[in-house]
Design a protein around this motif. Structure first.
Motif, PDB file in Angstrom:
ATOM      1  N   PHE A 139      -3.581   6.157   7.330  1.00  0.00           N
ATOM      2  CA  PHE A 139      -3.011   5.388   6.223  1.00  0.00           C
ATOM      3  C   PHE A 139      -1.488   5.457   6.248  1.00  0.00           C
ATOM      4  O   PHE A 139      -0.814   4.442   6.124  1.00  0.00           O
ATOM      5  CB  PHE A 139      -3.543   5.904   4.889  1.00  0.00           C
ATOM      6  N   MET A 140      -0.954   6.655   6.393  1.00  0.00           N
ATOM      7  CA  MET A 140       0.506   6.818   6.347  1.00  0.00           C
ATOM      8  C   MET A 140       1.179   6.169   7.548  1.00  0.00           C
ATOM      9  O   MET A 140       2.310   5.681   7.438  1.00  0.00           O
ATOM     10  CB  MET A 140       0.855   8.305   6.267  1.00  0.00           C
ATOM     11  N   THR A 177      -5.746  10.263   6.138  1.00  0.00           N
ATOM     12  CA  THR A 177      -4.387  10.359   5.614  1.00  0.00           C
ATOM     13  C   THR A 177      -3.369   9.980   6.684  1.00  0.00           C
ATOM     14  O   THR A 177      -2.449   9.200   6.430  1.00  0.00           O
ATOM     15  CB  THR A 177      -4.106  11.787   5.090  1.00  0.00           C
ATOM     16  N   ASP A 214      -4.207  12.485  -6.161  1.00  0.00           N
ATOM     17  CA  ASP A 214      -3.785  12.092  -4.819  1.00  0.00           C
ATOM     18  C   ASP A 214      -4.660  10.924  -4.377  1.00  0.00           C
ATOM     19  O   ASP A 214      -5.817  11.111  -4.015  1.00  0.00           O
ATOM     20  CB  ASP A 214      -3.936  13.284  -3.865  1.00  0.00           C
ATOM     21  N   ALA A 267       0.854  -1.191   0.000  1.00  0.00           N
ATOM     22  CA  ALA A 267       0.000   0.000   0.000  1.00  0.00           C
ATOM     23  C   ALA A 267       0.887   1.238   0.000  1.00  0.00           C
ATOM     24  O   ALA A 267       1.954   1.253   0.609  1.00  0.00           O
ATOM     25  CB  ALA A 267      -0.901   0.002   1.227  1.00  0.00           C
ATOM     26  N   TYR A 268       0.433   2.261  -0.706  1.00  0.00           N
ATOM     27  CA  TYR A 268       1.184   3.514  -0.745  1.00  0.00           C
ATOM     28  C   TYR A 268       0.268   4.653  -1.163  1.00  0.00           C
ATOM     29  O   TYR A 268      -0.840   4.432  -1.639  1.00  0.00           O
ATOM     30  CB  TYR A 268       2.395   3.423  -1.684  1.00  0.00           C
ATOM     31  N   ARG A 269       0.759   5.853  -0.994  1.00  0.00           N
ATOM     32  CA  ARG A 269       0.041   7.049  -1.431  1.00  0.00           C
ATOM     33  C   ARG A 269       0.647   7.513  -2.738  1.00  0.00           C
ATOM     34  O   ARG A 269       1.859   7.704  -2.838  1.00  0.00           O
ATOM     35  CB  ARG A 269       0.157   8.140  -0.370  1.00  0.00           C
ATOM     36  N   LYS A 304       0.899   2.237   4.955  1.00  0.00           N
ATOM     37  CA  LYS A 304       1.928   2.456   3.948  1.00  0.00           C
ATOM     38  C   LYS A 304       3.021   1.393   4.081  1.00  0.00           C
ATOM     39  O   LYS A 304       3.543   1.157   5.166  1.00  0.00           O
ATOM     40  CB  LYS A 304       2.516   3.842   4.104  1.00  0.00           C
ATOM     41  N   PHE A 339      -4.856   6.830  -2.476  1.00  0.00           N
ATOM     42  CA  PHE A 339      -4.287   5.816  -1.600  1.00  0.00           C
ATOM     43  C   PHE A 339      -4.477   4.478  -2.310  1.00  0.00           C
ATOM     44  O   PHE A 339      -5.597   4.064  -2.569  1.00  0.00           O
ATOM     45  CB  PHE A 339      -4.983   5.831  -0.241  1.00  0.00           C
TER      46      PHE A 339
END
Length: 161
Positions: free
Chosen positions: A154-155, A151, A112, A104-106, A159, A114
């Motif tokens: 997620f980060m 955000t 923008d 997973a990444y942004r 991530k 995810f």
């Protein structure tokens, strides 16, 4: 200067409509997801872009899918419930558990988003927004705090690269 700002500050958010959609989103999510009240929520969308090439004519078409995105920090789980922009219908939830995903990444370009790969073959791109005016394609909701909270979650939890 004050008069100039009044005319050119852009569209105003209808908070009553936004709050009503927030309630509808919560009801839909709680109905679709077991223990739904344990999740924080944000509205999002995913975009399916198909490209075409007919000799001299090149282009692409986009299909927007509205999503209710729930996340639970304790379980490190994201649940996505496909819906309609007016929140009249909800589909079956899809669960993404941190321990079960491939990566997973942004992605910041071209949008923008995810990106979550549950395995090596498929993926979902989740776009979370603060507010979008186009209610024919997107859920009408003011969610600046929720967009930031998702955000951060997620980060910090999802991530992988």
């Amino acid at each position: 200067m004050g008069l100039f700002n009044k005319f050119f500050k852009g569209p105003e958010i209808d908070q009553a409509k936004s709050d009503a959609n927030r309630s509808k989103m919560r009801a839909c999510f709680d109905q679709a997801v077991e223990n739904g009240t344990e999740y924080k929520l944000a509205a999002g969308y995913t975009e399916d872009v198909s490209r075409f090439n007919y000799g001299l004519v090149h282009g692409s078409k986009s299909k927007i899918g509205s999503l209710i995105v729930g996340w639970n920090e304790q379980n490190e789980t994201i649940v996505v419930v496909p819906t309609t922009p007016d929140l009249d219908e909800c589909s079956n939830p899809v669960y993404y558990r941190r321990s079960e995903i491939y990566k997973a990444y942004r992605n910041k370009y071209p949008t923008d988003a995810f990106i979550i790969y549950p395995d090596k073959k498929g993926y979902i791109a989740i776009n979370i927004f603060e507010w979008l005016e186009d209610e024919s394609n997107y859920i009408y909701i003011d969610q600046e705090a929720e967009a930031k909270a998702f955000t951060d979650f997620f980060m910090n939890h999802f991530k992988t690269k």
